[in-house]
Enzyme design. Structure first.
Site, PDB file in Angstrom:
ATOM      1  N   LYS A   1      59.993  90.248  27.530  1.00 21.86           N
ATOM      2  CA  LYS A   1      59.347  91.235  26.656  1.00 21.86           C
ATOM      3  C   LYS A   1      60.380  92.206  26.077  1.00 21.86           C
ATOM      4  O   LYS A   1      60.391  92.481  24.884  1.00 21.86           O
ATOM      5  CB  LYS A   1      58.280  92.036  27.431  1.00 21.86           C
ATOM      6  CG  LYS A   1      57.200  91.184  28.044  1.00 21.86           C
ATOM      7  CD  LYS A   1      56.169  92.020  28.780  1.00 21.86           C
ATOM      8  CE  LYS A   1      56.672  92.725  30.019  1.00 21.86           C
ATOM      9  NZ  LYS A   1      57.120  91.825  31.110  1.00 21.86           N
TER      10      LYS A   1
ATOM     11  N   ARG B   1      55.580  91.427  42.212  1.00 23.24           N
ATOM     12  CA  ARG B   1      55.336  91.746  40.788  1.00 23.24           C
ATOM     13  C   ARG B   1      54.590  90.602  40.115  1.00 23.24           C
ATOM     14  O   ARG B   1      53.709  90.824  39.282  1.00 23.24           O
ATOM     15  CB  ARG B   1      56.665  92.022  40.079  1.00 23.24           C
ATOM     16  CG  ARG B   1      57.248  93.385  40.460  1.00 23.24           C
ATOM     17  CD  ARG B   1      58.704  93.495  40.090  1.00 23.24           C
ATOM     18  NE  ARG B   1      58.929  93.555  38.670  1.00 23.24           N
ATOM     19  CZ  ARG B   1      60.125  93.354  38.099  1.00 23.24           C
ATOM     20  NH1 ARG B   1      61.176  93.085  38.858  1.00 23.24           N
ATOM     21  NH2 ARG B   1      60.260  93.437  36.805  1.00 23.24           N
TER      22      ARG B   1
ATOM     23  N   ARG C   1      48.614  97.166  30.944  1.00 25.63           N
ATOM     24  CA  ARG C   1      48.891  96.231  32.019  1.00 25.63           C
ATOM     25  C   ARG C   1      47.688  96.090  32.941  1.00 25.63           C
ATOM     26  O   ARG C   1      47.778  95.486  33.997  1.00 25.63           O
ATOM     27  CB  ARG C   1      50.072  96.771  32.820  1.00 25.63           C
ATOM     28  CG  ARG C   1      51.117  95.723  33.063  1.00 25.63           C
ATOM     29  CD  ARG C   1      52.193  96.388  33.855  1.00 25.63           C
ATOM     30  NE  ARG C   1      53.317  96.603  33.009  1.00 25.63           N
ATOM     31  CZ  ARG C   1      54.535  96.184  33.301  1.00 25.63           C
ATOM     32  NH1 ARG C   1      54.778  95.549  34.387  1.00 25.63           N
ATOM     33  NH2 ARG C   1      55.523  96.413  32.490  1.00 25.63           N
TER      34      ARG C   1
ATOM     35  N   ARG D   1      69.445  88.687  36.120  1.00 26.50           N
ATOM     36  CA  ARG D   1      69.429  89.784  35.139  1.00 26.50           C
ATOM     37  C   ARG D   1      70.382  90.900  35.550  1.00 26.50           C
ATOM     38  O   ARG D   1      70.485  91.262  36.713  1.00 26.50           O
ATOM     39  CB  ARG D   1      68.021  90.354  35.018  1.00 26.50           C
ATOM     40  CG  ARG D   1      68.011  91.589  34.104  1.00 26.50           C
ATOM     41  CD  ARG D   1      66.664  91.983  33.631  1.00 26.50           C
ATOM     42  NE  ARG D   1      65.710  92.217  34.689  1.00 26.50           N
ATOM     43  CZ  ARG D   1      64.439  92.508  34.461  1.00 26.50           C
ATOM     44  NH1 ARG D   1      64.008  92.595  33.227  1.00 26.50           N
ATOM     45  NH2 ARG D   1      63.626  92.715  35.464  1.00 26.50           N
TER      46      ARG D   1
ATOM     47  N   ARG E   1      68.707  95.586  38.838  1.00 26.01           N
ATOM     48  CA  ARG E   1      67.562  96.471  39.071  1.00 26.01           C
ATOM     49  C   ARG E   1      67.032  96.299  40.490  1.00 26.01           C
ATOM     50  O   ARG E   1      66.928  95.178  40.980  1.00 26.01           O
ATOM     51  CB  ARG E   1      66.443  96.124  38.076  1.00 26.01           C
ATOM     52  CG  ARG E   1      66.322  97.140  36.956  1.00 26.01           C
ATOM     53  CD  ARG E   1      65.418  96.684  35.856  1.00 26.01           C
ATOM     54  NE  ARG E   1      64.048  96.401  36.256  1.00 26.01           N
ATOM     55  CZ  ARG E   1      63.089  96.069  35.405  1.00 26.01           C
ATOM     56  NH1 ARG E   1      63.356  95.996  34.117  1.00 26.01           N
ATOM     57  NH2 ARG E   1      61.869  95.809  35.818  1.00 26.01           N
TER      58      ARG E   1
HETATM   59  P1  AP5 Z   1      63.649  90.788  29.938  1.00 25.69           P
HETATM   60  O1  AP5 Z   1      63.660  90.803  28.459  1.00 25.69           O
HETATM   61  O2  AP5 Z   1      64.361  91.890  30.651  1.00 25.69           O
HETATM   62  O3  AP5 Z   1      62.159  90.593  30.486  1.00 25.69           O
HETATM   63  P2  AP5 Z   1      60.968  91.620  30.585  1.00 25.69           P
HETATM   64  O4  AP5 Z   1      59.724  90.821  30.373  1.00 25.69           O
HETATM   65  O5  AP5 Z   1      61.184  92.801  29.716  1.00 25.69           O
HETATM   66  O6  AP5 Z   1      61.130  91.976  32.134  1.00 25.69           O
HETATM   67  P3  AP5 Z   1      60.837  93.277  32.939  1.00 25.69           P
HETATM   68  O7  AP5 Z   1      61.268  92.967  34.351  1.00 25.69           O
HETATM   69  O8  AP5 Z   1      61.443  94.481  32.293  1.00 25.69           O
HETATM   70  O9  AP5 Z   1      59.303  93.319  32.888  1.00 25.69           O
HETATM   71  P4  AP5 Z   1      58.396  94.019  33.858  1.00 25.69           P
HETATM   72  O10 AP5 Z   1      57.157  93.894  33.093  1.00 25.69           O
HETATM   73  O11 AP5 Z   1      58.295  93.542  35.249  1.00 25.69           O
HETATM   74  O12 AP5 Z   1      59.121  95.403  34.068  1.00 25.69           O
HETATM   75  P5  AP5 Z   1      58.887  96.811  33.429  1.00 25.69           P
HETATM   76  O13 AP5 Z   1      60.199  97.444  33.262  1.00 25.69           O
HETATM   77  O14 AP5 Z   1      57.970  96.742  32.262  1.00 25.69           O
HETATM   78  O15 AP5 Z   1      64.250  89.379  30.415  1.00 25.69           O
HETATM   79  C1  AP5 Z   1      64.451  89.102  31.790  1.00 25.69           C
HETATM   80  C2  AP5 Z   1      65.774  88.356  31.982  1.00 25.69           C
HETATM   81  O16 AP5 Z   1      65.694  87.057  31.422  1.00 25.69           O
HETATM   82  C3  AP5 Z   1      66.960  89.040  31.281  1.00 25.69           C
HETATM   83  O17 AP5 Z   1      68.088  88.854  32.082  1.00 25.69           O
HETATM   84  C4  AP5 Z   1      67.099  88.277  29.959  1.00 25.69           C
HETATM   85  O18 AP5 Z   1      68.432  88.272  29.489  1.00 25.69           O
HETATM   86  C5  AP5 Z   1      66.646  86.877  30.365  1.00 25.69           C
HETATM   87  N1  AP5 Z   1      65.925  86.197  29.301  1.00 25.69           N
HETATM   88  C6  AP5 Z   1      65.061  86.741  28.413  1.00 25.69           C
HETATM   89  N2  AP5 Z   1      64.578  85.792  27.583  1.00 25.69           N
HETATM   90  C7  AP5 Z   1      65.148  84.614  27.999  1.00 25.69           C
HETATM   91  C8  AP5 Z   1      65.046  83.277  27.564  1.00 25.69           C
HETATM   92  N3  AP5 Z   1      64.259  82.904  26.535  1.00 25.69           N
HETATM   93  N4  AP5 Z   1      65.750  82.338  28.214  1.00 25.69           N
HETATM   94  C9  AP5 Z   1      66.543  82.653  29.243  1.00 25.69           C
HETATM   95  N5  AP5 Z   1      66.692  83.917  29.692  1.00 25.69           N
HETATM   96  C10 AP5 Z   1      66.005  84.891  29.090  1.00 25.69           C
HETATM   97  O19 AP5 Z   1      58.071  97.499  34.606  1.00 25.69           O
HETATM   98  C11 AP5 Z   1      58.669  97.800  35.843  1.00 25.69           C
HETATM   99  C12 AP5 Z   1      57.654  98.488  36.743  1.00 25.69           C
HETATM  100  O20 AP5 Z   1      57.193  99.715  36.115  1.00 25.69           O
HETATM  101  C13 AP5 Z   1      56.379  97.720  37.055  1.00 25.69           C
HETATM  102  O21 AP5 Z   1      56.538  96.843  38.136  1.00 25.69           O
HETATM  103  C14 AP5 Z   1      55.410  98.880  37.353  1.00 25.69           C
HETATM  104  O22 AP5 Z   1      55.595  99.376  38.646  1.00 25.69           O
HETATM  105  C15 AP5 Z   1      55.827  99.946  36.364  1.00 25.69           C
HETATM  106  N6  AP5 Z   1      55.067  99.897  35.097  1.00 25.69           N
HETATM  107  C16 AP5 Z   1      55.573  99.638  33.856  1.00 25.69           C
HETATM  108  N7  AP5 Z   1      54.590  99.645  32.935  1.00 25.69           N
HETATM  109  C17 AP5 Z   1      53.438  99.909  33.601  1.00 25.69           C
HETATM  110  C18 AP5 Z   1      52.076 100.029  33.204  1.00 25.69           C
HETATM  111  N8  AP5 Z   1      51.697  99.883  31.930  1.00 25.69           N
HETATM  112  N9  AP5 Z   1      51.147 100.313  34.151  1.00 25.69           N
HETATM  113  C19 AP5 Z   1      51.494 100.481  35.443  1.00 25.69           C
HETATM  114  N10 AP5 Z   1      52.776 100.369  35.900  1.00 25.69           N
HETATM  115  C20 AP5 Z   1      53.730 100.089  34.978  1.00 25.69           C
END
Ligand code: AP5
Length: 216
Positions: free
Chosen positions: A13, A167, A88, A123, A156
């Site tokens: 994402k 997760r 979410r 990552r 991370r």
């Molecule tokens: P990346 O682009 O970093 O993936 P992402 O989907 O953004 O992953 P996140 O871990 O950031 O998502 P998340 O939803 O768990 O975390 P968030 O920070 O939102 O890609 C991942 C890896 O793969 C990278 O190394 C990239 O280079 C590689 N990659 C990407 N595309 C690729 C491809 N096509 N092929 C190969 N490799 C690829 O949330 C963290 C925490 O915050 C949650 O657990 C929760 O506690 C809290 N939180 C956040 N939002 C909310 C909400 N709305 N409500 C409640 N809690 C929330």
């Protein structure tokens, strides 16, 4: 254009929202990034969010709803926005509806759990500008040094293997039902996350272009 990017943790994402933001010139916001920023700054929000995030659970709805409300209401979102990681849960989606915001498109990036686990272990994040890399799929030019700003990279805390499993469980139980929620509204498009970042980017951009063409 008001866009939501959905997908399991690590589906790509953040990677894709940066691409779309640059191409369409619309601001992107990641609730995860905002919460990590709050933890780093030691704010009240950060202190409340930390334990939930470290264990791989969702932060309580009311905390994230408030930060998104403020963001969407800001001047920079007047020509559109990309929401990465929000909503979410069904209550978060209902809160977004209650804000009177029209969502044009909900893009869900689909990646298998096995692939997610592999991606998370590789990552690396820049400690300076927050850019995201992968040791295999998106490596930096110099080992452990950010291409964009030269700062060092880190892993991370919530990318630890057991936290990733929690997760994923949370995603399937609480977030994935949103696909049905938005499918019923007629604005959900699912895109298969590919092996290469560029291939996923091409599929995502094609889905957005198709949506735009259908509106003309
Ligand atoms: P990346 O682009 O970093 O993936 P992402 O989907 O953004 O992953 P996140 O871990 O950031 O998502 P998340 O939803 O768990 O975390 P968030 O920070 O939102 O890609 C991942 C890896 O793969 C990278 O190394 C990239 O280079 C590689 N990659 C990407 N595309 C690729 C491809 N096509 N092929 C190969 N490799 C690829 O949330 C963290 C925490 O915050 C949650 O657990 C929760 O506690 C809290 N939180 C956040 N939002 C909310 C909400 N709305 N409500 C409640 N809690 C929330």
């Amino acid at each position: 254009m008001n866009l939501i990017l959905m997908g399991a943790p690590g589906a790509g994402k953040g990677t894709q929202s940066a691409n779309i933001s640059a191409k369409w010139n619309i601001p992107a916001v990641s609730t995860g990034d905002l919460l990590r920023g709050a933890i780093k700054d030691g704010t009240e929000l950060g202190m409340k969010a930390k334990s939930f995030m470290d264990s791989g659970n969702l932060v309580p709805d009311e905390l994230v709803i408030n930060i998104i409300k403020e963001y969407i209401g800001s001047d920079k979102c007047k020509n559109g926005f990309i929401l990465d990681g929000f909503p979410r849960s069904i209550p978060q989606a209902e809160a977004l509806d209650a804000m009177g915001v029209k969502i044009d498109l909900v893009l869900s990036i689909e990646v298998s759990d096995e692939k997610i686990i592999e991606r998370m272990s590789g990552r690396r994040i820049c400690s300076g500008c927050g850019a995201s890399y992968h040791i295999l799929y998106k490596p930096t030019k110099a080992e452990n040094i950010c291409d964009a700003c030269g700062a060092s990279l880190y892993t991370r805390a919530d990318d630890a293997a057991e936290t990733v499993l929690n997760r994923l469980e949370t995603y399937h139980a609480i977030t994935e039902p949103l696909k049905e929620y938005y499918s019923k509204k007629g604005n959900l498009v699912c895109v298969t996350g590919r092996e290469k970042v560029e291939d996923t980017s091409a599929a995502v951009l094609e889905a957005i272009s198709k949506y735009e063409a259908s509106k003309k």
